[in-house]
Write an enzyme that holds these catalytic residues in place. Structure first.
Site, PDB file in Angstrom:
ATOM      1  N   TYR A  69       7.515  27.615  10.891  1.00 39.32           N
ATOM      2  CA  TYR A  69       6.467  26.968  10.379  1.00 39.32           C
ATOM      3  C   TYR A  69       6.251  26.055  11.546  1.00 39.32           C
ATOM      4  O   TYR A  69       6.581  24.880  12.095  1.00 39.32           O
ATOM      5  CB  TYR A  69       7.629  25.387  10.105  1.00 39.32           C
ATOM      6  CG  TYR A  69       8.525  26.246   8.581  1.00 39.32           C
ATOM      7  CD1 TYR A  69       7.918  26.133   7.128  1.00 39.32           C
ATOM      8  CD2 TYR A  69       9.320  26.496   8.759  1.00 39.32           C
ATOM      9  CE1 TYR A  69       8.379  26.750   6.254  1.00 39.32           C
ATOM     10  CE2 TYR A  69      10.412  27.174   8.015  1.00 39.32           C
ATOM     11  CZ  TYR A  69       9.590  27.514   6.395  1.00 39.32           C
ATOM     12  OH  TYR A  69      10.473  27.668   5.259  1.00 39.32           O
TER      13      TYR A  69
ATOM     14  N   GLN B 215       2.615  16.140  15.115  1.00 37.02           N
ATOM     15  CA  GLN B 215       2.779  14.375  14.884  1.00 37.02           C
ATOM     16  C   GLN B 215       2.497  13.909  15.930  1.00 37.02           C
ATOM     17  O   GLN B 215       1.485  13.581  16.334  1.00 37.02           O
ATOM     18  CB  GLN B 215       4.363  15.152  15.667  1.00 37.02           C
ATOM     19  CG  GLN B 215       5.232  16.329  15.491  1.00 37.02           C
ATOM     20  CD  GLN B 215       5.741  16.161  14.311  1.00 37.02           C
ATOM     21  OE1 GLN B 215       5.701  15.520  13.838  1.00 37.02           O
ATOM     22  NE2 GLN B 215       6.926  16.785  13.682  1.00 37.02           N
TER      23      GLN B 215
ATOM     24  N   CYS C 147      11.688  16.668   7.701  1.00 37.06           N
ATOM     25  CA  CYS C 147      10.787  15.087   7.719  1.00 37.06           C
ATOM     26  C   CYS C 147      12.134  14.705   6.032  1.00 37.06           C
ATOM     27  O   CYS C 147      11.285  13.675   5.772  1.00 37.06           O
ATOM     28  CB  CYS C 147       9.767  14.682   7.340  1.00 37.06           C
ATOM     29  SG  CYS C 147       9.131  16.793   6.933  1.00 37.06           S
TER      30      CYS C 147
ATOM     31  N   GLU D  30       3.533  30.659  10.938  1.00 41.73           N
ATOM     32  CA  GLU D  30       3.175  29.215  10.598  1.00 41.73           C
ATOM     33  C   GLU D  30       1.778  30.094   9.821  1.00 41.73           C
ATOM     34  O   GLU D  30       1.384  30.686   9.995  1.00 41.73           O
ATOM     35  CB  GLU D  30       1.790  28.345  11.822  1.00 41.73           C
ATOM     36  CG  GLU D  30       1.379  27.507  10.658  1.00 41.73           C
ATOM     37  CD  GLU D  30       1.711  26.193  10.599  1.00 41.73           C
ATOM     38  OE1 GLU D  30       2.421  26.205  10.931  1.00 41.73           O
ATOM     39  OE2 GLU D  30       1.024  26.657   8.886  1.00 41.73           O
TER      40      GLU D  30
ATOM     41  N   CYS E 197       0.597  -1.260  -0.099  1.00 41.23           N
ATOM     42  CA  CYS E 197       0.262   0.352  -0.497  1.00 41.23           C
ATOM     43  C   CYS E 197       0.833   1.217  -0.132  1.00 41.23           C
ATOM     44  O   CYS E 197       0.574   2.164   0.262  1.00 41.23           O
ATOM     45  CB  CYS E 197      -0.701   0.344   1.218  1.00 41.23           C
ATOM     46  SG  CYS E 197       0.678   0.364   2.692  1.00 41.23           S
TER      47      CYS E 197
HETATM   48  N1  SAH Z   1       6.675  22.311  13.975  1.00 35.14           N
HETATM   49  C1  SAH Z   1       5.408  21.915  13.849  1.00 35.14           C
HETATM   50  C2  SAH Z   1       5.130  21.601  12.699  1.00 35.14           C
HETATM   51  C3  SAH Z   1       5.422  21.361  11.782  1.00 35.14           C
HETATM   52  S1  SAH Z   1       5.116  20.108  10.034  1.00 35.14           S
HETATM   53  C4  SAH Z   1       5.565  20.428  14.654  1.00 35.14           C
HETATM   54  O1  SAH Z   1       6.247  20.185  14.746  1.00 35.14           O
HETATM   55  O2  SAH Z   1       4.117  20.105  15.066  1.00 35.14           O
HETATM   56  C5  SAH Z   1       5.645  21.978   8.889  1.00 35.14           C
HETATM   57  C6  SAH Z   1       4.149  23.087   9.332  1.00 35.14           C
HETATM   58  O3  SAH Z   1       4.311  24.185   8.655  1.00 35.14           O
HETATM   59  C7  SAH Z   1       2.923  22.360   9.021  1.00 35.14           C
HETATM   60  O4  SAH Z   1       2.397  23.206   9.439  1.00 35.14           O
HETATM   61  C8  SAH Z   1       2.676  24.024   7.992  1.00 35.14           C
HETATM   62  O5  SAH Z   1       1.426  23.851   7.955  1.00 35.14           O
HETATM   63  C9  SAH Z   1       3.929  24.914   7.859  1.00 35.14           C
HETATM   64  N2  SAH Z   1       4.165  25.646   6.649  1.00 35.14           N
HETATM   65  C10 SAH Z   1       4.009  25.285   5.047  1.00 35.14           C
HETATM   66  N3  SAH Z   1       4.801  25.840   4.587  1.00 35.14           N
HETATM   67  C11 SAH Z   1       4.477  26.776   5.134  1.00 35.14           C
HETATM   68  C12 SAH Z   1       5.126  28.723   5.035  1.00 35.14           C
HETATM   69  N4  SAH Z   1       5.497  28.607   3.606  1.00 35.14           N
HETATM   70  N5  SAH Z   1       5.367  29.337   5.620  1.00 35.14           N
HETATM   71  C13 SAH Z   1       5.021  28.740   7.306  1.00 35.14           C
HETATM   72  N6  SAH Z   1       4.786  27.899   7.177  1.00 35.14           N
HETATM   73  C14 SAH Z   1       4.513  26.565   7.138  1.00 35.14           C
END
Ligand code: SAH
Length: 391
Positions: free
Chosen positions: A253, A224, A349, A274, A23
């Site tokens: 982010y 996460q 990631c 974010e 899958c």
């Molecule tokens: N640090 C957080 C989220 C990581 S995931 C944690 O550990 O839970 C990456 C995040 O980046 C997501 O929430 C997504 O919405 C955000 N993101 C994606 N592109 C972005 C951009 N151009 N500017 C700001 N945030 C962004």
């Protein structure tokens, strides 16, 4: 580091057998867990050892049933019924999945119940080519500590006949579900959730605890999926920065603000940025509910925001960045370099975009001091990496 389970363990052997056609999920499940870790480490070394010695991979104690968020797509069966599963890689064909060795067991059970109920209610799976049918996807998210459960049913329009009876029956069979949401997604896209939601039961979000703080998590916010390894990841990043409590920190982010709150006690103040508005709302609410006053959140593109700060001549002591798989942008990184933080914690990631971005930072005068892979997604090909950069 906790010693991982050996695959020779009988209990584990029982779970290891994946009966499904490929899958595209746990691609490495035929291998021993130790073998998967060796392969991941080797992959990271190939990409990153030119920047820094790669530390031992931080492994999971129990690499099964760790996914707290499970998503399944509805499809037609040959007999005209409805099933749930995952698209076979590169096709529009659904591989029905009853349970998966990396998914939260309860989430899998709930999805199976929903499939059975949908058949009882004679509901049709949405057909993307003909634009017919009702159910597109289901997502279940469960708080690893709180045990609160969110169910999201995705439909192409607001129309949802027998919605009330369906939800009532579902709650009768799974009284531990705390909220049910209908997400309306009419678009022909690979995105699962739509932009419009209707709360059918409960509060419309769940709560969970991470690093000692409680978080509100909405359906569309990123959270996460693996609690214990997320804590390991965050600790590696925060400890790597070696903060004294006097620093200004940017958490870029930042999602729902999990890292921002976790680092707030080690910093003078923290700014989270974010793009997703729902996540920013969650983040602000999360700061409030944990009574944290030295954190503020902004909804913006991380690159645009950093450029603005850099153009104003702002200085910052440390940057934490956790971009999506596509990595960061030159606009973002250039602005970081202009603000000249002593340290950067880059959480990634996707090791390939990480290598690209590290290249950029090292050309601009930063050095990678530490590089630690963290196995957040056991038995899949994915691996998370934390890098600490210094000037
Ligand atoms: N640090 C957080 C989220 C990581 S995931 C944690 O550990 O839970 C990456 C995040 O980046 C997501 O929430 C997504 O919405 C955000 N993101 C994606 N592109 C972005 C951009 N151009 N500017 C700001 N945030 C962004």
């Amino acid at each position: 580091m906790a010693k991982p389970f050996r695959n020779g363990d009988l209990r584990v052997m029982e779970q290891r057998r994946c009966t499904y056609d490929k899958c595209g999920g746990c691609m490495m499940c035929e291998k021993s867990y130790e073998q998967t870790l060796r392969e991941k480490k080797k992959y990271i070394e190939e990409l990153l050892s030119k920047f820094c010695k790669v530390n031992e991979i931080s492994s999971m104690y129990y690499p099964y049933n760790y996914r707290n968020k499970v998503h399944s797509t509805f499809g037609k069966t040959q007999k005209g019924g409805i099933t749930t599963g995952i698209y076979k890689e590169g096709t529009h064909e659904i591989v029905p999945i009853d349970k998966c060795l990396i998914n939260d067991k309860k989430a899998d059970e709930i999805i199976l119940t929903i499939r059975n109920l949908a058949n009882e209610f004679k509901m049709q799976a949405y057909d993307e080519d003909r634009h017919t049918g009702l159910l597109r996807h289901v997502m279940v998210r469960r708080g690893a500590s709180s045990r609160q459960i969110m169910v999201v049913l995705v439909t192409p329009t607001e129309n949802f006949p027998s919605r009330k009876n369906f939800v009532a029956k579902l709650l009768e069979l799974h009284p531990d579900i705390t909220t049910v949401i209908q997400s309306i997604n009419p678009a022909a896209t690979s995105m699962v959730l739509g932009n419009y939601e209707k709360v059918l039961y409960g509060k419309g979000y769940i709560e969970d605890t991470l690093m000692g703080y409680t978080f509100r998590i909405s359906a569309r916010s990123f959270y996460q999926v693996n609690k214990s390894q997320t804590e390991m990841l965050y600790k590696t990043a925060i400890n790597g920065l070696g903060l004294t409590g006097k620093e200004s920190v940017i958490d870029a982010y930042c999602g729902i603000g999990t890292i921002s709150l976790a680092v707030s006690k080690n910093a003078r103040y923290v700014i989270g940025v974010e793009l997703n508005l729902e996540a920013v709302k969650d983040a602000k609410e999360n700061a409030k509910r944990n009574n944290i006053k030295n954190v503020s959140f902004f909804c913006d593109d991380a690159g645009d925001y950093m450029l603005e700060l850099a153009s104003e001549g702002k200085r910052i002591d440390a940057v934490i960045m956790d971009p999506p798989r596509s990595g960061s942008t030159t606009q973002f990184m250039d602005s970081v370099v202009r603000m000249s933080p002593d340290k950067i914690a880059y959480i990634s990631c996707n090791p390939e975009t990480l290598a690209r971005d590290l290249n950029y930072f090292t050309i601009k005068g930063y050095r990678v001091k530490e590089c630690t892979p963290v196995d957040m997604f056991g038995f899949t090909k994915h691996v998370e990496v934390v890098c600490i950069l210094t000037k």
